[in-house]
Design an enzyme around this catalytic site. Sequence first.
Site, mmCIF file in Angstrom:
data_model
loop_
_atom_site.group_PDB
_atom_site.id
_atom_site.type_symbol
_atom_site.label_atom_id
_atom_site.label_comp_id
_atom_site.label_asym_id
_atom_site.label_seq_id
_atom_site.Cartn_x
_atom_site.Cartn_y
_atom_site.Cartn_z
ATOM 1 N N GLU A 44 -7.042 -2.085 9.598
ATOM 2 C CA GLU A 44 -6.944 -0.496 9.046
ATOM 3 C C GLU A 44 -7.944 -0.371 7.834
ATOM 4 O OE1 GLU A 44 -2.698 -0.574 7.931
ATOM 5 O OE2 GLU A 44 -2.220 0.424 9.909
ATOM 6 N N ASP A 53 4.533 -2.341 14.920
ATOM 7 C CA ASP A 53 4.710 -2.202 13.349
ATOM 8 C C ASP A 53 6.072 -1.713 12.727
ATOM 9 O OD1 ASP A 53 3.754 -1.876 10.950
ATOM 10 O OD2 ASP A 53 2.936 0.147 11.260
ATOM 11 N N GLU A 76 10.526 1.766 5.564
ATOM 12 C CA GLU A 76 9.338 2.479 5.972
ATOM 13 C C GLU A 76 9.826 3.289 7.130
ATOM 14 O OE1 GLU A 76 5.623 0.829 6.638
ATOM 15 O OE2 GLU A 76 4.858 2.452 7.530
HETATM 16 C C1 BDP Z 1 1.996 -0.227 7.979
HETATM 17 C C2 BDP Z 1 2.090 0.682 6.635
HETATM 18 C C3 BDP Z 1 1.047 0.593 6.142
HETATM 19 C C4 BDP Z 1 0.443 -0.872 5.697
HETATM 20 C C5 BDP Z 1 0.269 -1.619 7.014
HETATM 21 C C6 BDP Z 1 0.219 -3.158 6.777
HETATM 22 O O1 BDP Z 1 2.296 2.131 7.411
HETATM 23 O O2 BDP Z 1 1.067 1.244 4.917
HETATM 24 O O3 BDP Z 1 -0.588 -0.923 5.101
HETATM 25 O O4 BDP Z 1 1.622 -1.484 8.000
HETATM 26 O O5 BDP Z 1 1.286 -3.866 7.189
HETATM 27 O O6 BDP Z 1 3.375 -0.419 8.438
HETATM 28 O O7 BDP Z 1 -0.880 -3.775 6.253
#
Ligand code: BDP
Length: 670
Positions: A268, A341, A369
């Site tokens: 990301e 996720d 989340e």
């Molecule tokens: C996702 C989240 C994000 C996190 C990412 C992570 O939306 O905010 O930074 O995972 O785990 O679930 O790095």
Amino acid sequence: MNKRFWSGLCFLSLALTLWAEDGSRLWLRQTPVNQASVCCLVTSPMLTVAREELAALWQGGEVDLQLCADETHRRLGKEGYTIRTSEGKTVLGAATEQGLLYATYHLLRLQAEGADCSQLNIQEKPAFDIRVLNHWDNLDGTIERGYAGRSLWKWEELTDSVSARYREYARANASVGINGTVLNNVNASPEILSEDYLQKVRKLADVFRPYGIKVYLSVNFASPMKLGGLSTADPLDEEVARWWKEKVREIYGLIPDFGGFLVKANSEGQPGPCDYGRTHAEGANMLAEALKPYGGIVMWRAFVYSPSDADRAKQAYLEFQPLDGRFRDNVMVQVKNGPIDFQPREPYSPLFGAMPHTPLMVEFQITQEYLGHSNHLAYLATMWKEFYRYVQPSSLKGVAGVVNVGDNVNWCGHDFAQANWYAYGRLAWNPDLSAEEIAREWLAQTFTTDRRFVEPMTQVMMESREAVVDYMMPLGLHHIFAWGHHYGPEPWCKVPGARADWLPSYYHQADKEGLGFDRSRTGSDAVSQYPDSLARVFDSLEQCPEEYLLWFHHVKWSQKLRSGRSLWDELCYKYQQGVDDVRAFQRVWKEMQPYVDAERYQAVAERLDIQAHDAVWWKDACLEYFRTFSKQPYPKGVEPPVFTLKELKKVKLPISNYEPPTIEMLPRKK
Ligand code: BDP
């Protein structure tokens, strides 16, 4: 006004303050009685904590704390312990101080639950050595995916002022056996490694140390450039390696028991070794070498995916599995429980079991989340137990939990969200405990031992996560959340220019034929990443467990499921079931009023009200949207929609960094 009136008023307000039930005391609510005589021949800061806890709270007579070097205690390791009743005394034994600390909290837990403590004979040792929390806290006080206020860490006040809450936090963790904490977000600011911040970190480490909590930091892989001014962060560059060695030396100079680093790399948008054509193993090993002389570890996350490959669910495996055996022994690869996720339900990540030569940790998400933030009552121990149905705890070196605490008075936003922090710790200590017994012990300690409360509420907790799955994403659906906030539904979501794998339609694949992501052998073939015996089950439309059906298959609307109903009808019933379940929780909670203080009763009732509204919102949004493909009516017994699709498409939630949405922000109709 006469004097009696005023003194009456004073008494009343004092009483109200004393009785104020704001949830701040968590599950640690015993009142000091200062009765116990505690014998302990050795002193140290950690043993002082143990002794003071017992002296204040234990009501069962004399207690002995003994450091023991015999075979039994050696076998129980550096955190294990025994608790025995001997000649009328309660004897806590352990090879280490930390063992004695855990024994202390165990004993006090038994007392708080109202257990018979007169004939104890207990031996305990944790299943994993590493039992850490991951804070996604930013240095500016916000928390990524945090729904309980701002960060607990008051960076701007440190080092001058040290909040009393740090100690309470450490105590709460120690009471459930958590032994480490990563203070900052995995999307890490390089600043955390600056001299200034390391001084602040040191202060926190000093507070946590007597509670057996080690401090770890998330680091930004490009820190040598951003902080050190180097021109590269290439892990094979000597200067880069030297920079990290120096930094690590500096850290251990301040914090001799520092735990190590957590790294999100090439994920990301975060920098990482792949920016220089190096592998994740090369990146992790360079850091591991710097930490090795001090006993530190690297927790290297396997949460990676890129827009290139067709199926996101396969990507972490494709990238990491070939690296098995290439990591140093002080690197733990930290893998999220599921392949995508933290969805309300995912099958386990196939990386577990596929890297036998690499120490692995599982990463759970305690913060909700994707499960209604801190508005919804969702007890997650059942979800974590589901993971252990497939993954042997003995194949793991450690557990990490993305925690749900902030600076809200009640720590977690929802009073019942505290249960997830608690249960995470208990399962990290012993994954064989049942979700049900953990719920019971938490309820008894947090509210009352009265069975008329504990029994029905245990039931509610046990059903709660399945209810969320039912009204959000039943039958293996996943990631159909609204863009940005991951709170409400938006299965129709389209964002021009957005990555396909960030959009719901990528995951649900609804069309006029049916619904679901085909990951079978003839689809994306994600099933083949699982061991053969399981791959065969997941691959078969008939054998695939229905809770994972639409995860692994694109299923025709008319397909008959095990209930004898068509997919469409079953989907409708599941959404309805979710809505009905939340209404049932509301009814049970109403009956609980006599057993709960007014403040927490009200707080939970309000959130259940929101949850009930949200369940209808989810049901209407998903069923009305999927109906545009299935073209079928709702079966008998499924309530007609309250909202039209047109109305729901207009819903826009303001996104907050601190709090879940309030009821005023949510779609509602009288
Ligand atoms: C996702 C989240 C994000 C996190 C990412 C992570 O939306 O905010 O930074 O995972 O785990 O679930 O790095």
